[in-house]
Scaffold this active site. Sequence first.
Site, PDB file in Angstrom:
ATOM      1  N   LYS A  84     -14.608  22.484 -89.316  1.00 46.37           N
ATOM      2  CA  LYS A  84     -14.304  23.723 -88.570  1.00 46.37           C
ATOM      3  C   LYS A  84     -12.854  23.704 -88.094  1.00 46.37           C
ATOM      4  O   LYS A  84     -12.137  24.696 -88.200  1.00 46.37           O
ATOM      5  CB  LYS A  84     -15.228  23.833 -87.364  1.00 46.37           C
ATOM      6  CG  LYS A  84     -14.734  24.750 -86.248  1.00 46.37           C
ATOM      7  CD  LYS A  84     -15.668  24.808 -85.087  1.00 46.37           C
ATOM      8  CE  LYS A  84     -15.195  24.447 -83.744  1.00 46.37           C
ATOM      9  NZ  LYS A  84     -13.948  24.767 -83.201  1.00 46.37           N
ATOM     10  N   ASN A  85     -12.396  22.531 -87.599  1.00 46.46           N
ATOM     11  CA  ASN A  85     -11.067  22.474 -86.994  1.00 46.46           C
ATOM     12  C   ASN A  85      -9.939  22.254 -87.996  1.00 46.46           C
ATOM     13  O   ASN A  85      -8.798  22.024 -87.604  1.00 46.46           O
ATOM     14  CB  ASN A  85     -11.041  21.390 -85.909  1.00 46.46           C
ATOM     15  CG  ASN A  85     -11.917  21.786 -84.747  1.00 46.46           C
ATOM     16  OD1 ASN A  85     -12.318  22.950 -84.637  1.00 46.46           O
ATOM     17  ND2 ASN A  85     -12.261  20.845 -83.903  1.00 46.46           N
ATOM     18  N   VAL A 116      -9.039  13.374 -72.829  1.00 47.54           N
ATOM     19  CA  VAL A 116      -8.404  14.489 -73.551  1.00 47.54           C
ATOM     20  C   VAL A 116      -8.537  15.794 -72.780  1.00 47.54           C
ATOM     21  O   VAL A 116      -7.575  16.561 -72.641  1.00 47.54           O
ATOM     22  CB  VAL A 116      -9.012  14.634 -74.965  1.00 47.54           C
ATOM     23  CG1 VAL A 116      -8.398  15.827 -75.695  1.00 47.54           C
ATOM     24  CG2 VAL A 116      -8.804  13.352 -75.764  1.00 47.54           C
ATOM     25  N   ARG A 150      -9.431  30.300 -80.148  1.00 46.94           N
ATOM     26  CA  ARG A 150      -8.047  29.966 -79.797  1.00 46.94           C
ATOM     27  C   ARG A 150      -7.136  30.043 -81.016  1.00 46.94           C
ATOM     28  O   ARG A 150      -5.926  29.898 -80.906  1.00 46.94           O
ATOM     29  CB  ARG A 150      -7.994  28.529 -79.227  1.00 46.94           C
ATOM     30  CG  ARG A 150      -8.524  28.428 -77.821  1.00 46.94           C
ATOM     31  CD  ARG A 150      -8.587  26.988 -77.362  1.00 46.94           C
ATOM     32  NE  ARG A 150      -7.283  26.346 -77.324  1.00 46.94           N
ATOM     33  CZ  ARG A 150      -6.404  26.513 -76.339  1.00 46.94           C
ATOM     34  NH1 ARG A 150      -6.667  27.371 -75.381  1.00 46.94           N
ATOM     35  NH2 ARG A 150      -5.258  25.865 -76.311  1.00 46.94           N
ATOM     36  N   ASP A 200     -14.684  15.268 -79.109  1.00 46.06           N
ATOM     37  CA  ASP A 200     -15.802  16.137 -79.529  1.00 46.06           C
ATOM     38  C   ASP A 200     -17.036  15.342 -79.922  1.00 46.06           C
ATOM     39  O   ASP A 200     -18.115  15.901 -80.080  1.00 46.06           O
ATOM     40  CB  ASP A 200     -15.369  17.011 -80.711  1.00 46.06           C
ATOM     41  CG  ASP A 200     -14.180  17.865 -80.352  1.00 46.06           C
ATOM     42  OD1 ASP A 200     -13.192  17.846 -81.104  1.00 46.06           O
ATOM     43  OD2 ASP A 200     -14.214  18.494 -79.290  1.00 46.06           O
ATOM     44  N   CYS A 216     -13.842  27.382 -75.971  1.00 49.07           N
ATOM     45  CA  CYS A 216     -14.782  26.753 -75.017  1.00 49.07           C
ATOM     46  C   CYS A 216     -14.106  26.494 -73.676  1.00 49.07           C
ATOM     47  O   CYS A 216     -12.957  26.087 -73.602  1.00 49.07           O
ATOM     48  CB  CYS A 216     -15.299  25.439 -75.589  1.00 49.07           C
ATOM     49  SG  CYS A 216     -16.329  25.705 -77.037  1.00 49.07           S
TER      50      CYS A 216
HETATM   51  C1  EPZ Z   1      -8.398  21.148 -80.938  1.00 47.02           C
HETATM   52  O1  EPZ Z   1      -8.239  21.919 -79.765  1.00 47.02           O
HETATM   53  C2  EPZ Z   1      -9.846  21.345 -81.367  1.00 47.02           C
HETATM   54  N1  EPZ Z   1     -10.084  22.769 -81.603  1.00 47.02           N
HETATM   55  C3  EPZ Z   1     -10.782  20.837 -80.275  1.00 47.02           C
HETATM   56  O2  EPZ Z   1     -12.125  20.974 -80.739  1.00 47.02           O
HETATM   57  C4  EPZ Z   1     -10.494  19.349 -80.056  1.00 47.02           C
HETATM   58  O3  EPZ Z   1     -11.327  18.866 -79.023  1.00 47.02           O
HETATM   59  C5  EPZ Z   1      -9.023  19.182 -79.659  1.00 47.02           C
HETATM   60  O4  EPZ Z   1      -8.177  19.742 -80.686  1.00 47.02           O
HETATM   61  C6  EPZ Z   1      -8.645  17.717 -79.466  1.00 47.02           C
HETATM   62  O5  EPZ Z   1      -8.908  17.005 -80.651  1.00 47.02           O
HETATM   63  C7  EPZ Z   1      -9.644  23.329 -82.748  1.00 47.02           C
HETATM   64  O6  EPZ Z   1      -9.016  22.685 -83.582  1.00 47.02           O
HETATM   65  C8  EPZ Z   1      -9.975  24.777 -82.942  1.00 47.02           C
HETATM   66  P1  EPZ Z   1      -5.245  20.107 -77.888  1.00 47.02           P
HETATM   67  P2  EPZ Z   1      -6.764  22.169 -79.157  1.00 47.02           P
HETATM   68  O7  EPZ Z   1      -4.119  21.068 -77.924  1.00 47.02           O
HETATM   69  O8  EPZ Z   1      -5.772  22.197 -80.252  1.00 47.02           O
HETATM   70  C9  EPZ Z   1      -3.650  20.152 -73.428  1.00 47.02           C
HETATM   71  C10 EPZ Z   1     -14.337  21.812 -80.729  1.00 47.02           C
HETATM   72  O9  EPZ Z   1     -15.347  21.721 -80.014  1.00 47.02           O
HETATM   73  N2  EPZ Z   1      -2.725  21.228 -73.823  1.00 47.02           N
HETATM   74  O10 EPZ Z   1      -5.151  18.828 -78.649  1.00 47.02           O
HETATM   75  O11 EPZ Z   1      -6.835  23.331 -78.247  1.00 47.02           O
HETATM   76  C11 EPZ Z   1      -5.095  20.629 -73.397  1.00 47.02           C
HETATM   77  O12 EPZ Z   1      -5.358  21.300 -72.185  1.00 47.02           O
HETATM   78  C12 EPZ Z   1     -12.963  21.935 -80.069  1.00 47.02           C
HETATM   79  O13 EPZ Z   1     -14.335  21.855 -81.980  1.00 47.02           O
HETATM   80  C13 EPZ Z   1      -1.790  21.682 -72.893  1.00 47.02           C
HETATM   81  O14 EPZ Z   1      -1.730  21.191 -71.771  1.00 47.02           O
HETATM   82  O15 EPZ Z   1      -6.597  20.830 -78.302  1.00 47.02           O
HETATM   83  C14 EPZ Z   1      -5.874  19.358 -73.535  1.00 47.02           C
HETATM   84  O16 EPZ Z   1      -5.978  18.718 -72.267  1.00 47.02           O
HETATM   85  C15 EPZ Z   1     -13.026  21.692 -78.557  1.00 47.02           C
HETATM   86  N3  EPZ Z   1      -0.955  22.684 -73.251  1.00 47.02           N
HETATM   87  C16 EPZ Z   1      -4.986  18.504 -74.441  1.00 47.02           C
HETATM   88  O17 EPZ Z   1      -3.684  19.105 -74.427  1.00 47.02           O
HETATM   89  C17 EPZ Z   1      -0.980  23.252 -74.502  1.00 47.02           C
HETATM   90  O18 EPZ Z   1      -0.172  24.172 -74.778  1.00 47.02           O
HETATM   91  C18 EPZ Z   1      -5.480  18.457 -75.877  1.00 47.02           C
HETATM   92  O19 EPZ Z   1      -5.566  19.787 -76.352  1.00 47.02           O
HETATM   93  C19 EPZ Z   1      -1.934  22.775 -75.439  1.00 47.02           C
HETATM   94  C20 EPZ Z   1      -2.797  21.760 -75.073  1.00 47.02           C
END
Ligand code: EPZ
Length: 447
Positions: A23-24, A333, A97, A311, A121
């Site tokens: 999915k991701n 995370v 997102r 996840d 989510c």
């Molecule tokens: C991706 O989300 C995945 N979603 C998530 O899966 C996954 O848990 C996550 O990566 C971590 O592996 C998709 O790919 C659609 P991040 P993403 O940016 O890209 C902070 C699922 O259930 N952050 O790596 O949104 C954020 O708040 C989903 O399939 C900022 O602070 O995750 C978090 O604490 C859930 N500012 C951390 O980074 C930003 O601009 C990691 O988020 C962006 C992120």
Amino acid sequence: MSGLLTVEGGTPLQGEITVRGAKNFVSKAMVASLLGEEASELRNVPQIRDVEVVANLLGLHGVLVEHDPQAGVISLDPRNVEAAHVADIDAYAGSSRIPILFCGPLLHRLGEAFIPDLGGCRIGDRPIDYHLNILRQFGAVVDKRVQGIHLSAPGGLRGTKIHLPYPSVGATEQTLLTAVRASGLTELSNAAIEPEIMDLIAVLQKMGAIISVDTDRTIRIEGVDRLDGFRHSALADRIEAGSWASAALATRGDVFVKGATQPEMMTFLNTFRKVGGAFDVREDGIRFWHPGGDLRSIVLETDVHPGFMTDWQQPLVVALTQANGLSIVHETVYENRFGFTDALRGMGATIQIYRECLGGLECRFGQRNFNHSAVISGPTPLRAADIEVPDLRGGFSHLIAALAAEGTSRVRGIDIINRGYENFMDKLEALGAKVSLAEAEGQVALV
Ligand code: EPZ
């Protein structure tokens, strides 16, 4: 699907299911097709809501999308890309997102982009500050408006040097999708290197991009003038495979996950074995089973790749409620990813959550009043309950808990699970789960 599922627990899950593309990854590869001058084809595509959302958003921007859900093939022809109408975008984007990743490609193709307020989510604040700062560094003008964000790139986009405060998956993808057609070199340090990102880099390279990944997680992209289409088969969904593996453990079952691949799941497999689960890696998938006896409690910290993926945590916590002793889980995370444990406590689990960092990994949430560590005491028998699904992975965990519990549970809001688990009702049936979907008040259809 009405969203109300009746689950008669206590039956081990046994049988075979198939997991298709991640999915991701799939949604990001679909967005990447916008960058090509030719049509693209993506295979091993799962039939999930996120794919529909992105297909509709691409269609709104003039991309010709043909999707064969059964065959898992999607073709994308971006040759007539145009700006979409704001109201239409909002109608489709609400639950995802992914729209934020349209920025770079649309700025390259149209010189401007509009991104509605994002969904996804509720597992933390999930800001997009990294994304917007990255786009500004490439030369985009970011204008926050009532319904969302308008971006323009009057002088085009130029390669730049970016250091991520945290190895964000989305921010890394944002950089890749923008840098490949920017003029000059882009250097991204402290990048995320998840398997889904490496598969996106493979897709971009097939299109004509020049991208290197160094041992220190620095990614360098040389902007090119033109990108072609791609033909690619998506890597397997390691999150879904891990979810079904945890379900097998929690219900003392035996599940063969066809399509699961070992390299992307090494850390999960080590943890699964430490808890007391058994697995067998085969040519066409991985068999996961409960070998009998007691499960063992563990200390677990989630992390970016190659660490234990955040996840995978929620479904595994359900299995840990059945393990002997105290397990500790430190979620590094997301700051708020234990909300799903409320329902587990209501079913008899003994889980306490803390704002302290209960682990050794560097963590952004220590002493900031985020309940991001959990202690699970087991084994505790789970009792059936009425449950409301909170989010995608938490929802699947509630499903597992209901399957493991004694008695009949009613799980509401299961439509959310469609976002990331392909045909999960058919899969539950294939594994012998005793579930029925409420068609309307008072009526049920045996599934
Ligand atoms: C991706 O989300 C995945 N979603 C998530 O899966 C996954 O848990 C996550 O990566 C971590 O592996 C998709 O790919 C659609 P991040 P993403 O940016 O890209 C902070 C699922 O259930 N952050 O790596 O949104 C954020 O708040 C989903 O399939 C900022 O602070 O995750 C978090 O604490 C859930 N500012 C951390 O980074 C930003 O601009 C990691 O988020 C962006 C992120």
